[in-house]
Design a protein around this motif. Structure first.
Motif, mmCIF file in Angstrom:
data_model
loop_
_atom_site.group_PDB
_atom_site.id
_atom_site.type_symbol
_atom_site.label_atom_id
_atom_site.label_comp_id
_atom_site.label_asym_id
_atom_site.label_seq_id
_atom_site.Cartn_x
_atom_site.Cartn_y
_atom_site.Cartn_z
ATOM 1 N N CYS A 283 0.923 10.833 14.639
ATOM 2 C CA CYS A 283 0.144 11.889 13.997
ATOM 3 C C CYS A 283 -0.558 12.756 15.036
ATOM 4 C CB CYS A 283 -0.886 11.285 13.049
ATOM 5 S SG CYS A 283 -1.836 12.549 12.166
ATOM 6 N N ILE B 236 -4.177 9.338 10.687
ATOM 7 C CA ILE B 236 -3.687 8.052 10.178
ATOM 8 C C ILE B 236 -4.470 6.917 10.830
ATOM 9 C CG2 ILE B 236 -1.671 6.552 9.933
ATOM 10 C CD1 ILE B 236 0.078 9.015 10.039
ATOM 11 N N ILE C 118 -4.327 7.663 5.101
ATOM 12 C CA ILE C 118 -4.230 9.026 5.635
ATOM 13 C C ILE C 118 -5.468 9.813 5.234
ATOM 14 C CG2 ILE C 118 -2.938 11.192 5.567
ATOM 15 C CD1 ILE C 118 -0.420 9.566 5.039
ATOM 16 N N CYS D 29 -4.897 15.921 7.700
ATOM 17 C CA CYS D 29 -3.438 16.028 7.631
ATOM 18 C C CYS D 29 -2.990 17.490 7.656
ATOM 19 C CB CYS D 29 -2.920 15.348 6.362
ATOM 20 S SG CYS D 29 -1.117 15.401 6.181
ATOM 21 N N CYS E 157 4.922 11.564 10.691
ATOM 22 C CA CYS E 157 4.833 10.152 10.319
ATOM 23 C C CYS E 157 6.037 9.727 9.482
ATOM 24 C CB CYS E 157 3.536 9.883 9.577
ATOM 25 S SG CYS E 157 3.289 10.902 8.109
#
Length: 361
Positions: free
Chosen positions: A215, A220, A233, A238, A244
């Motif tokens: 990541c 993560i 997550i 994100c 991932c």
């Protein structure tokens, strides 16, 4: 007398490129005097020796059937001594020394359904990624979108009627192996939701340290869910890149309801007139609408038509937008300006030295 030892013959690495050069290129290597475009899709290079190399360019899809490759190979054998090459934008270039073969070659290419053009002030073929055909992390298709767009843009490929060059790219996700970061118009597939973690499968089929390391935004973290080693997550961190998912199939990111397409504009690699620039967001989101993606095609057509009508000679899309201003661009195109157009990324490379245009305060 010592025996001469020959270099070992191996199959490691590619053969030297000189083995594939046409004789006329070898004979004039580094001594080309000038080149010019003779007509759409045809150009000539003239060497200091007086030798001439004619190039005929046609468009092709990125994914080719064996029969198509055989067709191109047969035409090359017939008209260009077996010499042809594929460009990075999926064009096919036949390298001829006999000018009399140009028109018969063009006639056969067009009869087979392959347009000739894409040289000079035109829309060249679209460089694109794999899409749904192959890529596991694709947020949209590639070949289907490109087909739909180029069906609309083909006239600008075959005729030199544009004020300058225009390059279109497509990447089916923001890992952007389709050069969308630096194209005049970029079509980018986007995910809008984080991967779904299948906790019961993560520890069985994946390595948790590898998932965490994959990541780029450190979103993560290791976790234990119902007594099973897994990961969680952080949705705020994100960026929906699917890295991932690449290392762990237990974290699928594809989502038919939330995956779609964004349109970016203004990028270029060239140092001509202005320095290279990164593409900027024009349309934040369009739904995937196969098989013809009408909204995407209409958005691209709107940008191309406006630029073609208003740009100065040799002005690229980004240069035209900077000249008229971004408010005028959004007003003329009718694209909605949203919060997603505000670049709030603290490490945005707006001050990086990206070119040979050095300026000192």
């Amino acid at each position: 007398m010592a025996e001469t030892i020959r270099p070992a013959q191996t199959d490691i690495g590619p053969p030297h490129y000189e083995k594939f050069l046409p004789p006329v290129i070898k004979a004039n290597y580094g001594t080309w005097k000038y080149h010019e475009i003779l007509k759409p899709g045809v150009m000539v290079h003239v060497g200091e020796s007086g030798d001439k190399l004619f190039t005929v360019r046609c468009g092709s899809p990125r994914l080719l059937a064996t029969e198509t490759i055989r067709l191109f190979a047969d035409l090359a054998t017939k008209y260009s001594g077996g010499y042809l090459r594929w460009t990075s934008r999926n064009n096919v270039e036949f390298l001829l020394t006999d000018q009399a073969n140009i028109d018969p070659l063009i006639k056969e290419l067009q009869a087979a359904g392959y347009p000739v053009g894409g040289i000079g002030n035109t829309i060249s073929n679209i460089v694109h990624t794999q899409g749904w055909v192959h890529c596991h992390s694709a947020a949209t298709d590639a070949s289907g979108v490109v087909k739909a767009v180029m069906d609309e843009m083909c006239q600008h490929f075959e005729k030199r009627q544009m004020p300058g060059k225009i390059r279109i790219a497509l990447a089916c996700c923001l890992n952007m192996c389709g050069a969308v970061h630096c194209s005049d118009i970029a079509i980018l597939g986007i995910h809008r939701r984080p991967p779904v973690v299948n906790h019961k499968d993560v520890n069985r089929i994946c390595e948790i340290p590898t998932i965490i390391a994959s990541c780029p935004t450190a979103a993560i973290r290791p976790a234990t869910v119902d007594g099973i080693p897994s990961v969680t997550i952080d949705e705020e961190r994100c960026m929906f890149c699917a890295n991932c998912y690449t290392v762990c199939p237990a974290l699928p990111i594809n989502n038919g309801l939330n995956d779609g397409i964004s349109i970016w504009v203004g990028g270029k690699v060239s140092n001509a007139r202005t320095e290279p620039t990164m593409s900027k967001l024009a349309v934040a989101y369009l739904d995937n609408d196969p098989p013809r993606w009408p909204a995407v095609v209409e958005s691209v057509k709107t940008i191309v038509d406006l630029w073609a009508a208003e740009a100065r000679p040799f002005e690229r899309v980004g240069e035209w937008i900077e000249r008229i201003g971004w408010p005028a661009f959004f007003a003329k195109t009718g694209f909605e300006f949203t919060k997603h157009h505000i670049d709030d990324f603290k490490w945005a490379g707006t001050t990086f030295r990206r070119s040979t245009h050095l300026r000192y305060a």
